[in-house]
Design a protein around this motif. Structure first.
Motif, PDB file in Angstrom:
ATOM      1  N   THR A   1       0.518   0.377  -2.806  1.00 37.30           N
ATOM      2  CA  THR A   1      -0.457   1.284  -2.208  1.00 37.30           C
ATOM      3  C   THR A   1       0.288   2.179  -1.207  1.00 37.30           C
ATOM      4  OG1 THR A   1      -1.954  -0.582  -2.319  1.00 37.30           O
ATOM      5  CG2 THR A   1      -2.683   1.284  -0.996  1.00 37.30           C
TER       6      THR A   1
ATOM      7  N   ASP B   1      -7.559  -0.923   2.055  1.00 38.35           N
ATOM      8  CA  ASP B   1      -6.264  -1.399   1.569  1.00 38.35           C
ATOM      9  C   ASP B   1      -5.218  -0.448   2.134  1.00 38.35           C
ATOM     10  OD1 ASP B   1      -4.402  -2.782   0.126  1.00 38.35           O
ATOM     11  OD2 ASP B   1      -5.006  -2.044  -1.852  1.00 38.35           O
TER      12      ASP B   1
ATOM     13  N   SER C   1      -4.248  -6.160  -2.582  1.00 37.38           N
ATOM     14  CA  SER C   1      -5.119  -5.405  -3.491  1.00 37.38           C
ATOM     15  C   SER C   1      -5.910  -6.367  -4.381  1.00 37.38           C
ATOM     16  CB  SER C   1      -4.284  -4.446  -4.339  1.00 37.38           C
ATOM     17  OG  SER C   1      -3.537  -3.603  -3.490  1.00 37.38           O
TER      18      SER C   1
ATOM     19  N   ARG D   1      -5.248  -0.794  -7.165  1.00 38.92           N
ATOM     20  CA  ARG D   1      -4.095  -0.930  -8.072  1.00 38.92           C
ATOM     21  C   ARG D   1      -3.310  -2.178  -7.703  1.00 38.92           C
ATOM     22  NH1 ARG D   1      -4.250   1.566 -12.145  1.00 38.92           N
ATOM     23  NH2 ARG D   1      -2.336   2.783 -12.278  1.00 38.92           N
TER      24      ARG D   1
ATOM     25  N   GLN E   1       2.789  -1.242  -8.330  1.00 40.44           N
ATOM     26  CA  GLN E   1       1.608  -0.496  -7.908  1.00 40.44           C
ATOM     27  C   GLN E   1       1.437  -0.598  -6.403  1.00 40.44           C
ATOM     28  OE1 GLN E   1       0.035   1.369  -9.865  1.00 40.44           O
ATOM     29  NE2 GLN E   1       0.607   0.620 -11.886  1.00 40.44           N
TER      30      GLN E   1
HETATM   31 MG   LIG Z   1      -1.526  -3.219  -3.006  1.00 44.66          MG
END
Ligand SMILES: [Mg+2]
Ligand SMILES: Nc1nc2c(ncn2[C@@H]2O[C@H](COP(=O)(O)OP(=O)(O)O)[C@@H](O)[C@H]2O)c(=O)[nH]1
Length: 295
Positions: A123, A141, A98, A116, A121
């Motif tokens: 994903t 992502d 990310s 994020r 965080q």
């Molecule tokens: Mg990530």
């Protein structure tokens, strides 16, 4: 001429006649048989290598084949844009996927529309990002592979990696077994792929700490050791295809310097953040990305 007079001539020519009429054809046959045996041996070895590769990748014969229709449907699901280069970032959790996407989009982690970032965080779903002023690419992502137990075949299918134009395998230290398998899965499927090592700034600072030396020296040692490691990983990735010339690049970068580059700024002077492979990596993603639209 009388026969008795011819006899010595025939005797003298006999070895040559034997060689022409019997010896040469026999030799040619023997060579042909040897060639065939070599070919059969090569075919058998390459079959064994393929069987081992499929086993290593976690091949599942119950998984439906990736047909044109399957790709078309997957592209609809992920929001593939046929007018752009669709680049997906894969790899383990917390390696910096990310952050790298944010760097390419010239965004900080807290900016609006940023991916994020951070260990809390993760994903969970696929997310799609566009780079301001660079409509030629779109970045995706995806959730990290999570654990090393997720086999490459499973990850490739579950994340529909076949839908994208390029798969970037992000990693932060040496390539893990899972990274190597994922790259091999891409090669096996004919999917364009590359690897990228993030957090070089962190590594250089850690080397300086561990070796109790200046950042400049730490950078040199880090680069020397890492390039060496990249070479041996490359051998491992391409081992199943000894007859092919395969080149998979593994770029050394840090996500903040990627952002600095995308801002059109020159390399930082500091040894931990000065550009390493940022230019090559961004150029190879898409050559247009290295042109600053504000220039
Ligand atoms: Mg990530
Ligand atoms: N020093 C440094 N930290 C980074 C870099 N890239 C990512 N990180 C940090 O690594 C952690 C995980 O990054 P993240 O992008 O969320 O990883 P992801 O799970 O693969 O998406 C975060 O705390 C980032 O700040 C980098 O290039 N340098």
């Amino acid at each position: 001429m009388a026969w008795p007079l011819l006899a010595p001539l025939v005797v003298a020519a006999a070895p040559k006649i034997y060689e022409e009429v019997i010896g040469r054809p026999q030799k040619r046959e023997r060579q042909a048989r040897e060639r065939l045996r070599e070919e059969q041996k090569r075919a058998q070895q390459s079959e064994q290598r393929l069987a081992k590769l499929l086993n290593d990748l976690g091949y599942d014969e119950d998984e439906p084949a990736i047909t044109e229709d399957v790709i078309k449907n997957a592209r609809k699901t992920v929001g593939y844009d046929p007018k752009k280069k669709n680049i997906v970032f894969a790899g383990n959790v917390s390696v910096g996927k990310s952050s790298l996407i944010n760097g390419l989009c010239n965004k900080g982690g807290d900016d609006d529309g940023a991916a994020r970032v951070g260990s809390n965080q993760v994903t969970r779903n696929l997310a799609r990002y566009e780079i301001p002023n660079h409509p030629e690419v779109v970045l995706y992502d995806i959730p990290g592979a999570g654990t090393q137990d997720v086999r490459a075949f499973r990850y490739y299918h579950d994340q529909m990696l076949y839908a994208f134009d390029t798969v970037v395998v992000v990693h932060d230290t040496t390539l893990t077994e899972a990274d190597i398998r994922l790259l091999q899965m891409c090669i096996h499927s004919g999917k364009n792929c590359l690897a990228v090592r993030t957090k070089s700034d962190n590594h250089i600072r850690n080397y300086a700490y561990d070796k109790d030396c200046e950042l400049e020296e730490a950078r040199e040692i880090f680069l020397r050791e890492t390039r060496h490691d990249i070479q041996s990983c490359h051998k491992e990735i391409t081992a199943p295809w000894p007859e092919k010339e395969i080149r998979i690049w593994d770029y050394i970068i840090n996500s903040r310097s990627v952002r600095t580059f995308m801002k059109g700024k020159p390399s930082p002077k500091e040894a931990d953040t000065a550009y390493i492979d940022e230019f090559d990596f961004i150029f190879d993603l898409s050559p247009g990305l290295v042109i600053n639209p504000n220039d």
